[in-house]
Design a protein around this motif. Structure first.
Motif, PDB file in Angstrom:
ATOM      1  N   TYR A 102      32.893  14.255 -32.534  1.00  0.00           N
ATOM      2  CA  TYR A 102      31.990  13.887 -31.444  1.00  0.00           C
ATOM      3  C   TYR A 102      30.674  13.332 -32.005  1.00  0.00           C
ATOM      4  CZ  TYR A 102      28.887  14.069 -27.486  1.00  0.00           C
ATOM      5  OH  TYR A 102      27.985  13.711 -26.530  1.00  0.00           O
ATOM      6  N   ASP A 103      29.986  14.114 -32.820  1.00  0.00           N
ATOM      7  CA  ASP A 103      28.661  13.710 -33.293  1.00  0.00           C
ATOM      8  C   ASP A 103      28.724  12.521 -34.240  1.00  0.00           C
ATOM      9  OD1 ASP A 103      26.595  16.169 -32.541  1.00  0.00           O
ATOM     10  OD2 ASP A 103      28.664  16.820 -32.777  1.00  0.00           O
ATOM     11  N   PHE A 104      29.668  12.523 -35.162  1.00  0.00           N
ATOM     12  CA  PHE A 104      29.728  11.440 -36.140  1.00  0.00           C
ATOM     13  C   PHE A 104      30.180  10.121 -35.511  1.00  0.00           C
ATOM     14  CE2 PHE A 104      29.960  14.672 -39.675  1.00  0.00           C
ATOM     15  CZ  PHE A 104      28.796  14.253 -40.287  1.00  0.00           C
ATOM     16  N   THR A 105      31.116  10.187 -34.569  1.00  0.00           N
ATOM     17  CA  THR A 105      31.555   8.949 -33.922  1.00  0.00           C
ATOM     18  C   THR A 105      30.447   8.367 -33.061  1.00  0.00           C
ATOM     19  OG1 THR A 105      33.834   9.768 -33.900  1.00  0.00           O
ATOM     20  CG2 THR A 105      33.333   7.891 -32.486  1.00  0.00           C
ATOM     21  N   LEU A 106      29.778   9.235 -32.304  1.00  0.00           N
ATOM     22  CA  LEU A 106      28.694   8.742 -31.459  1.00  0.00           C
ATOM     23  C   LEU A 106      27.564   8.162 -32.300  1.00  0.00           C
ATOM     24  CD1 LEU A 106      27.611  10.362 -28.164  1.00  0.00           C
ATOM     25  CD2 LEU A 106      25.887   9.350 -29.628  1.00  0.00           C
ATOM     26  N   LEU A 107      27.225   8.819 -33.416  1.00  0.00           N
ATOM     27  CA  LEU A 107      26.191   8.283 -34.305  1.00  0.00           C
ATOM     28  C   LEU A 107      26.617   6.940 -34.889  1.00  0.00           C
ATOM     29  CD1 LEU A 107      23.498   8.643 -35.848  1.00  0.00           C
ATOM     30  CD2 LEU A 107      24.820   9.812 -37.635  1.00  0.00           C
ATOM     31  N   ASP A 108      27.870   6.820 -35.257  1.00  0.00           N
ATOM     32  CA  ASP A 108      28.380   5.556 -35.799  1.00  0.00           C
ATOM     33  C   ASP A 108      28.231   4.421 -34.796  1.00  0.00           C
ATOM     34  OD1 ASP A 108      30.377   4.241 -37.976  1.00  0.00           O
ATOM     35  OD2 ASP A 108      30.999   3.653 -35.958  1.00  0.00           O
ATOM     36  N   ARG A 109      28.600   4.678 -33.546  1.00  0.00           N
ATOM     37  CA  ARG A 109      28.517   3.619 -32.531  1.00  0.00           C
ATOM     38  C   ARG A 109      27.069   3.308 -32.181  1.00  0.00           C
ATOM     39  NH1 ARG A 109      32.991   4.590 -34.369  1.00  0.00           N
ATOM     40  NH2 ARG A 109      34.934   4.107 -33.250  1.00  0.00           N
ATOM     41  N   GLU A 110      26.214   4.312 -32.182  1.00  0.00           N
ATOM     42  CA  GLU A 110      24.794   4.056 -31.953  1.00  0.00           C
ATOM     43  C   GLU A 110      24.219   3.193 -33.076  1.00  0.00           C
ATOM     44  OE1 GLU A 110      23.191   4.327 -29.160  1.00  0.00           O
ATOM     45  OE2 GLU A 110      22.143   6.258 -29.184  1.00  0.00           O
ATOM     46  N   ALA A 111      24.596   3.479 -34.308  1.00  0.00           N
ATOM     47  CA  ALA A 111      24.107   2.677 -35.424  1.00  0.00           C
ATOM     48  C   ALA A 111      24.518   1.214 -35.249  1.00  0.00           C
ATOM     49  CB  ALA A 111      24.642   3.236 -36.746  1.00  0.00           C
ATOM     50  N   ARG A 112      25.753   0.981 -34.932  1.00  0.00           N
ATOM     51  CA  ARG A 112      26.238  -0.389 -34.753  1.00  0.00           C
ATOM     52  C   ARG A 112      25.560  -1.054 -33.558  1.00  0.00           C
ATOM     53  NH1 ARG A 112      30.661  -0.797 -38.155  1.00  0.00           N
ATOM     54  NH2 ARG A 112      31.406   1.236 -38.893  1.00  0.00           N
ATOM     55  N   ARG A 113      25.320  -0.279 -32.525  1.00  0.00           N
ATOM     56  CA  ARG A 113      24.665  -0.812 -31.319  1.00  0.00           C
ATOM     57  C   ARG A 113      23.257  -1.314 -31.625  1.00  0.00           C
ATOM     58  NH1 ARG A 113      25.505   3.519 -28.359  1.00  0.00           N
ATOM     59  NH2 ARG A 113      27.469   2.684 -27.559  1.00  0.00           N
ATOM     60  N   HIS A 114      22.562  -0.617 -32.538  1.00  0.00           N
ATOM     61  CA  HIS A 114      21.167  -0.933 -32.814  1.00  0.00           C
ATOM     62  C   HIS A 114      20.960  -1.677 -34.134  1.00  0.00           C
ATOM     63  CE1 HIS A 114      19.690   1.255 -29.355  1.00  0.00           C
ATOM     64  NE2 HIS A 114      20.431   2.300 -29.694  1.00  0.00           N
ATOM     65  N   GLY A 115      22.033  -2.150 -34.743  1.00  0.00           N
ATOM     66  CA  GLY A 115      21.905  -2.930 -35.963  1.00  0.00           C
ATOM     67  C   GLY A 115      21.518  -2.111 -37.179  1.00  0.00           C
ATOM     68  N   VAL A 116      21.863  -0.825 -37.172  1.00  0.00           N
ATOM     69  CA  VAL A 116      21.595   0.077 -38.296  1.00  0.00           C
ATOM     70  C   VAL A 116      22.873   0.205 -39.118  1.00  0.00           C
ATOM     71  CG1 VAL A 116      20.991   2.444 -38.942  1.00  0.00           C
ATOM     72  CG2 VAL A 116      19.855   1.339 -36.992  1.00  0.00           C
ATOM     73  N   THR A 117      22.749   0.210 -40.436  1.00  0.00           N
ATOM     74  CA  THR A 117      23.919   0.395 -41.289  1.00  0.00           C
ATOM     75  C   THR A 117      24.502   1.779 -41.042  1.00  0.00           C
ATOM     76  OG1 THR A 117      22.975  -1.024 -42.998  1.00  0.00           O
ATOM     77  CG2 THR A 117      24.803   0.400 -43.645  1.00  0.00           C
ATOM     78  N   PRO A 118      25.772   1.874 -40.635  1.00  0.00           N
ATOM     79  CA  PRO A 118      26.360   3.176 -40.326  1.00  0.00           C
ATOM     80  C   PRO A 118      26.436   4.083 -41.551  1.00  0.00           C
ATOM     81  CG  PRO A 118      27.664   1.400 -39.363  1.00  0.00           C
ATOM     82  CD  PRO A 118      26.686   0.761 -40.303  1.00  0.00           C
ATOM     83  N   LEU A 119      26.451   5.373 -41.286  1.00  0.00           N
ATOM     84  CA  LEU A 119      26.464   6.356 -42.364  1.00  0.00           C
ATOM     85  C   LEU A 119      27.630   6.141 -43.317  1.00  0.00           C
ATOM     86  CD1 LEU A 119      25.384   9.002 -43.625  1.00  0.00           C
ATOM     87  CD2 LEU A 119      26.867  10.247 -42.032  1.00  0.00           C
ATOM     88  N   THR A 120      28.817   5.944 -42.772  1.00  0.00           N
ATOM     89  CA  THR A 120      29.984   5.814 -43.650  1.00  0.00           C
ATOM     90  C   THR A 120      29.935   4.547 -44.482  1.00  0.00           C
ATOM     91  OG1 THR A 120      31.195   4.904 -41.758  1.00  0.00           O
ATOM     92  CG2 THR A 120      31.523   7.230 -42.250  1.00  0.00           C
ATOM     93  N   ASP A 121      29.249   3.517 -44.011  1.00  0.00           N
ATOM     94  CA  ASP A 121      29.074   2.314 -44.830  1.00  0.00           C
ATOM     95  C   ASP A 121      28.135   2.590 -45.993  1.00  0.00           C
ATOM     96  OD1 ASP A 121      30.660   1.194 -42.921  1.00  0.00           O
ATOM     97  OD2 ASP A 121      29.271  -0.411 -42.354  1.00  0.00           O
ATOM     98  N   LEU A 122      27.218   3.532 -45.814  1.00  0.00           N
ATOM     99  CA  LEU A 122      26.267   3.867 -46.874  1.00  0.00           C
ATOM    100  C   LEU A 122      26.855   4.806 -47.910  1.00  0.00           C
ATOM    101  CD1 LEU A 122      23.015   4.482 -44.778  1.00  0.00           C
ATOM    102  CD2 LEU A 122      23.492   2.531 -46.264  1.00  0.00           C
ATOM    103  N   GLY A 124      30.323   5.986 -47.938  1.00  0.00           N
ATOM    104  CA  GLY A 124      31.741   5.825 -48.213  1.00  0.00           C
ATOM    105  C   GLY A 124      32.494   7.140 -48.204  1.00  0.00           C
ATOM    106  N   ASP A 125      33.304   7.353 -49.230  1.00  0.00           N
ATOM    107  CA  ASP A 125      34.144   8.542 -49.304  1.00  0.00           C
ATOM    108  C   ASP A 125      33.408   9.773 -49.827  1.00  0.00           C
ATOM    109  OD1 ASP A 125      36.296   7.088 -48.370  1.00  0.00           O
ATOM    110  OD2 ASP A 125      37.011   6.566 -50.374  1.00  0.00           O
ATOM    111  N   GLU A 126      32.099   9.672 -50.031  1.00  0.00           N
ATOM    112  CA  GLU A 126      31.339  10.812 -50.545  1.00  0.00           C
ATOM    113  C   GLU A 126      31.012  11.840 -49.468  1.00  0.00           C
ATOM    114  OE1 GLU A 126      30.725  11.268 -53.856  1.00  0.00           O
ATOM    115  OE2 GLU A 126      32.069   9.532 -53.938  1.00  0.00           O
ATOM    116  N   LEU A 127      31.169  11.468 -48.203  1.00  0.00           N
ATOM    117  CA  LEU A 127      30.854  12.382 -47.105  1.00  0.00           C
ATOM    118  C   LEU A 127      31.753  13.610 -47.152  1.00  0.00           C
ATOM    119  CD1 LEU A 127      29.298  12.902 -44.430  1.00  0.00           C
ATOM    120  CD2 LEU A 127      31.152  11.682 -43.249  1.00  0.00           C
ATOM    121  N   ARG A 128      31.126  14.788 -47.143  1.00  0.00           N
ATOM    122  CA  ARG A 128      31.852  16.050 -47.097  1.00  0.00           C
ATOM    123  C   ARG A 128      31.367  16.832 -45.879  1.00  0.00           C
ATOM    124  NH1 ARG A 128      34.361  13.384 -49.653  1.00  0.00           N
ATOM    125  NH2 ARG A 128      35.109  13.580 -51.804  1.00  0.00           N
TER     126      ARG A 128
END
Length: 241
Positions: A102-122, A124-128
């Protein structure tokens, strides 16, 4: 040393609704805790740019008028949240999130909506990610009753004051995973990388089981097709929301 005795970073959003693809951030918290260091919460109030439904205000207490008067521009808030989470990830810290998709998907879409580089693009596979909802269901699958954050705090004997405020919920999620790790040796004895991977498997199994339950429940059969198995977030697809 187990992962749960080190520094944890809790993350929580309160939003305009429950649709991760279209709803917006209202409040947020990223909080560091544990490892013998002070608790360090950082909170945000955003002007989401749309009206906040009364149903959402009833949950988190933020009205459209308050968000417009006191909230910061959503793009700035989203950028700062992503920055703080990315910084934690680069430091090797796990992000604790109740119901992570819920939180990560919504944050991802908000980032894309506002022209912010999404967390996973920053990162990558390091997210734990550590998700108390997924872990609790995996280690104690047959326990009756609901498993909201409030329910988990009650079951494990933890106080949750000011539920549905981002700061309280983010910190409570960290406390729940600490208790889970203390109670269940298989959790505290699993390396963080492996725990992240196995939670993906658990989450997919849990979602598949829930979809099967819906499919055989009269009047809810149509809901089964909308259940997603993605964890810790629903990947963005080109051309989608």
């Amino acid at each position: 040393m187990s992962w749960h005795t080190g520094r944890l970073v809790g993350f929580d959003l309160e939003t305009t609704g429950v649709d991760v693809f279209t709803d917006r951030i209202v409040t947020a918290c990223v909080v560091g805790c544990g490892d013998g260091q002070p608790v360090t919460p950082r909170t945000w109030l955003a002007d989401p740019g749309i009206d906040i439904p009364a149903e959402a205000t009833a949950v988190h207490g933020i009205s459209t008028e308050k968000a417009r008067a006191e909230g910061r521009p959503a793009a700035e808030v989203v950028e700062e949240i992503v920055h703080d989470l990315a910084e934690a990830v680069t430091e090797g810290l796990p992000i604790v999130v109740m119901n992570a998709p819920y939180d990560f998907t919504l944050l991802d879409r908000e980032a894309r909506r506002h022209g912010v580089t999404p967390l996973t693009d920053l990162v990558g596979d390091e997210l734990r990610v550590i998700d108390p909802r997924v872990m609790d269901k995996a280690v104690d699958p047959y326990r009756k009753g609901r498993r909201t954050l409030t329910d988990l705090c009650s079951y494990y004997g933890l106080r949750l004051d000011a539920a549905h405020t981002a700061e309280a919920d983010a910190l409570a999620a960290c406390r729940v995973v600490w208790v889970l790790a203390e109670k269940w040796p298989q959790l505290r004895g699993t390396a963080l990388d492996d725990l992240h991977a196995v939670q993906q498997q658990w989450a997919a199994q849990q979602a598949t089981s829930y979809a099967a339950y819906l499919a055989r429940t009269p009047g809810r059969e149509h809901e089964a097709a909308s259940v997603r198995t993605d964890w810790p977030f629903v990947p963005h697809q080109r051309g989608s929301a």
